[in-house]
Scaffold this motif. Structure first.
Motif, PDB file in Angstrom:
ATOM      1  N   ILE A 144       0.811  -1.217   0.000  1.00 15.49           N
ATOM      2  CA  ILE A 144       0.000   0.000   0.000  1.00 15.49           C
ATOM      3  C   ILE A 144       0.853   1.280   0.000  1.00 15.49           C
ATOM      4  CG2 ILE A 144      -1.652   1.344   1.361  1.00 15.49           C
ATOM      5  CD1 ILE A 144      -2.959  -0.875  -0.176  1.00 15.49           C
ATOM      6  N   PRO A 145       1.853   1.430   0.890  1.00 16.29           N
ATOM      7  CA  PRO A 145       2.674   2.657   0.848  1.00 16.29           C
ATOM      8  C   PRO A 145       3.371   2.852  -0.501  1.00 16.29           C
ATOM      9  CG  PRO A 145       3.045   1.478   2.889  1.00 16.29           C
ATOM     10  CD  PRO A 145       2.243   0.564   2.020  1.00 16.29           C
ATOM     11  N   LYS A 146       3.840   1.739  -1.091  1.00 19.61           N
ATOM     12  CA  LYS A 146       4.496   1.840  -2.397  1.00 19.61           C
ATOM     13  C   LYS A 146       3.504   2.303  -3.465  1.00 19.61           C
ATOM     14  CE  LYS A 146       7.896   1.367  -5.225  1.00 19.61           C
ATOM     15  NZ  LYS A 146       9.053   2.269  -5.115  1.00 19.61           N
ATOM     16  N   ALA A 147       2.279   1.754  -3.411  1.00 22.79           N
ATOM     17  CA  ALA A 147       1.254   2.141  -4.395  1.00 22.79           C
ATOM     18  C   ALA A 147       0.864   3.616  -4.234  1.00 22.79           C
ATOM     19  CB  ALA A 147       0.026   1.248  -4.238  1.00 22.79           C
ATOM     20  N   ILE A 148       0.709   4.073  -2.980  1.00 17.67           N
ATOM     21  CA  ILE A 148       0.370   5.488  -2.752  1.00 17.67           C
ATOM     22  C   ILE A 148       1.496   6.387  -3.255  1.00 17.67           C
ATOM     23  CG2 ILE A 148      -0.045   7.230  -0.967  1.00 17.67           C
ATOM     24  CD1 ILE A 148      -1.405   5.070   0.695  1.00 17.67           C
ATOM     25  N   SER A 149       2.738   5.983  -2.961  1.00 19.07           N
ATOM     26  CA  SER A 149       3.899   6.760  -3.420  1.00 19.07           C
ATOM     27  C   SER A 149       3.907   6.864  -4.950  1.00 19.07           C
ATOM     28  CB  SER A 149       5.178   6.090  -2.912  1.00 19.07           C
ATOM     29  OG  SER A 149       6.304   6.646  -3.533  1.00 19.07           O
ATOM     30  N   ASN A 150       3.636   5.752  -5.624  1.00 20.62           N
ATOM     31  CA  ASN A 150       3.623   5.765  -7.096  1.00 20.62           C
ATOM     32  C   ASN A 150       2.479   6.619  -7.645  1.00 20.62           C
ATOM     33  OD1 ASN A 150       5.858   4.125  -7.314  1.00 20.62           O
ATOM     34  ND2 ASN A 150       4.677   2.237  -7.440  1.00 20.62           N
ATOM     35  N   ASP A 151       1.317   6.556  -6.981  1.00 26.10           N
ATOM     36  CA  ASP A 151       0.192   7.385  -7.420  1.00 26.10           C
ATOM     37  C   ASP A 151       0.551   8.864  -7.356  1.00 26.10           C
ATOM     38  OD1 ASP A 151      -2.103   5.968  -8.332  1.00 26.10           O
ATOM     39  OD2 ASP A 151      -2.357   5.152  -6.326  1.00 26.10           O
ATOM     40  N   TYR A 152       1.152   9.275  -6.254  1.00 26.89           N
ATOM     41  CA  TYR A 152       1.476  10.703  -6.107  1.00 26.89           C
ATOM     42  C   TYR A 152       2.696  11.100  -6.940  1.00 26.89           C
ATOM     43  CZ  TYR A 152      -2.190  11.521  -2.795  1.00 26.89           C
ATOM     44  OH  TYR A 152      -3.437  11.664  -2.236  1.00 26.89           O
ATOM     45  N   PHE A 153       3.544  10.142  -7.262  1.00 27.18           N
ATOM     46  CA  PHE A 153       4.624  10.407  -8.223  1.00 27.18           C
ATOM     47  C   PHE A 153       4.024  10.776  -9.580  1.00 27.18           C
ATOM     48  CE2 PHE A 153       7.191   8.787 -11.731  1.00 27.18           C
ATOM     49  CZ  PHE A 153       8.437   9.349 -11.482  1.00 27.18           C
ATOM     50  N   LEU A 154       3.043   9.969 -10.021  1.00 27.79           N
ATOM     51  CA  LEU A 154       2.386  10.256 -11.300  1.00 27.79           C
ATOM     52  C   LEU A 154       1.626  11.576 -11.239  1.00 27.79           C
ATOM     53  CD1 LEU A 154       1.014   6.720 -12.293  1.00 27.79           C
ATOM     54  CD2 LEU A 154       2.880   7.969 -13.378  1.00 27.79           C
ATOM     55  N   ILE A 155       0.922  11.823 -10.124  1.00 26.26           N
ATOM     56  CA  ILE A 155       0.159  13.070  -9.996  1.00 26.26           C
ATOM     57  C   ILE A 155       1.081  14.277 -10.087  1.00 26.26           C
ATOM     58  CG2 ILE A 155      -1.104  14.493  -8.331  1.00 26.26           C
ATOM     59  CD1 ILE A 155      -2.469  11.918  -7.374  1.00 26.26           C
ATOM     60  N   PHE A 156       2.165  14.248  -9.324  1.00 28.64           N
ATOM     61  CA  PHE A 156       3.083  15.396  -9.275  1.00 28.64           C
ATOM     62  C   PHE A 156       3.616  15.731 -10.673  1.00 28.64           C
ATOM     63  CE2 PHE A 156       7.448  17.028  -8.882  1.00 28.64           C
ATOM     64  CZ  PHE A 156       7.213  18.165  -8.122  1.00 28.64           C
ATOM     65  N   TRP A 157       4.148  14.717 -11.357  1.00 29.43           N
ATOM     66  CA  TRP A 157       4.772  14.994 -12.657  1.00 29.43           C
ATOM     67  C   TRP A 157       3.738  15.248 -13.739  1.00 29.43           C
ATOM     68  CZ3 TRP A 157       9.365  16.728 -12.920  1.00 29.43           C
ATOM     69  CH2 TRP A 157      10.311  16.339 -11.974  1.00 29.43           C
ATOM     70  N   LYS A 158       2.580  14.587 -13.663  1.00 26.78           N
ATOM     71  CA  LYS A 158       1.550  14.841 -14.675  1.00 26.78           C
ATOM     72  C   LYS A 158       1.005  16.265 -14.542  1.00 26.78           C
ATOM     73  CE  LYS A 158      -1.599  11.837 -15.816  1.00 26.78           C
ATOM     74  NZ  LYS A 158      -2.650  10.792 -15.722  1.00 26.78           N
TER      75      LYS A 158
END
Length: 298
Positions: A67-81
């Motif tokens: 779960i923490p890894k998935a949340i981190s990846n989601d916000y990685f995509l959000i930030f750069w997108k």
């Protein structure tokens, strides 16, 4: 007579609102509360019985290492997108409207073209581009290195998440560019003419006139990118990496799909859905406060 007109008016309004409200309840409100209800059970999704287990799914959620890894990846995509899409969309929108290019219609179609392609097609297309042996990207880099390059863009744990960004950004620029173009075209040209007479350059006109007057559209676009990324990025992940390698590109949406429909733990998948809903609400509220500015009337 007056009451009769009022009744007909209300009936006319209700004829539009009630079907819309019924569809909204059926496809939005009911699934929302049904998902919340399921999150308190142990249910595979296929068995006839459901075992009530209280908040055990939520305890598992907090102890789940993915779960923490998935949340981190989601916000990685959000930030750069958010940064890249808004940067390119604004740049192209301002260039096409303020510089009055002759090829305005052509460029608008070209930039919007990715938006009429299915996300499935985009995922498959970019998977071929990233192919280690046959892909265009490695072949292009090989032209400069003088030797064959076989980088496994989607299989390398350090490159996989970064490799998901180009197709995600490319697919979104055209839509937000059109929204910003529509906002810019609504600004009276007399404001720019007055600014030019006063000696304001293009950058000053952008920061003092364009950006403040399109700010509401700008803010709405950012929030829309955040919500669609949290709820929709699982498609591109499913098609290009399947969450790998070793969950390095896992996102909450795809993890929900895996738990609910591949591992038949539907109630735990519903719990992940509740988490996505909470993150969407919290992130939207925070962005509303951060991006809040006094609206300017034209």
């Amino acid at each position: 007579m007056k009451n009769n007109k009022l009744w007909k008016r209300n009936l006319f309004i209700a004829s539009f609102l009630l079907p819309t409200f019924a569809i909204f309840c059926l496809f939005t409100i009911y699934p929302l509360f049904r998902g919340l209800y399921l999150s308190f059970f142990d249910w595979s999704g296929g068995s006839e019985s459901m075992n009530f287990i209280g908040i055990d799914n939520y305890r598992q959620l907090f102890s789940d290492e993915i779960i923490p890894k998935a949340i981190s990846n989601d916000y990685f995509l959000i930030f750069w997108k958010v940064i890249l899409i808004m940067l390119f969309a604004t740049f192209f929108a301002v260039s096409l409207t303020r510089f009055k290019l002759k090829e305005y219609g052509f460029y608008r179609v070209v930039f919007f073209f990715p938006n009429i392609i299915s996300v499935a097609v985009i995922g498959v297309l970019w998977s071929f581009i990233y192919n280690p042996r046959l892909g265009f990207l490695n072949a292009f880099i090989s032209l400069f290195t003088g030797k064959p390059v076989e980088t496994n863009w989607l299989g390398d744990s350090n490159l996989a998440m970064w490799s998901l960004l180009p197709p995600s950004v490319w697919a979104g620029i055209g839509f937000y560019m059109l929204l910003i173009i529509a906002s810019i075209l609504g600004i009276p040209s007399s404001l720019y003419e007055a600014a030019s007479i006063d000696g304001a350059g293009q950058w000053q006109q952008f920061t003092r006139i364009t950006l403040p007057l399109i700010w509401e559209q700008f803010k709405t676009s950012i929030i829309h990118i955040v919500i669609t990324t949290l709820n929709g990025s699982f498609i591109i992940v499913k098609l290009m990496t399947d969450g790998g390698p070793d969950n390095q590109t896992q996102v909450l949406g795809y993890y929900l799909y895996q738990m609910g429909f591949k591992q038949f733990h539907l109630s735990y998948g519903a719990t992940i859905g509740v988490l996505i809903l909470l993150l969407s609400l919290i992130t939207t509220l925070i962005l509303q406060r951060i991006l809040h500015r006094e609206s300017i009337e034209m």
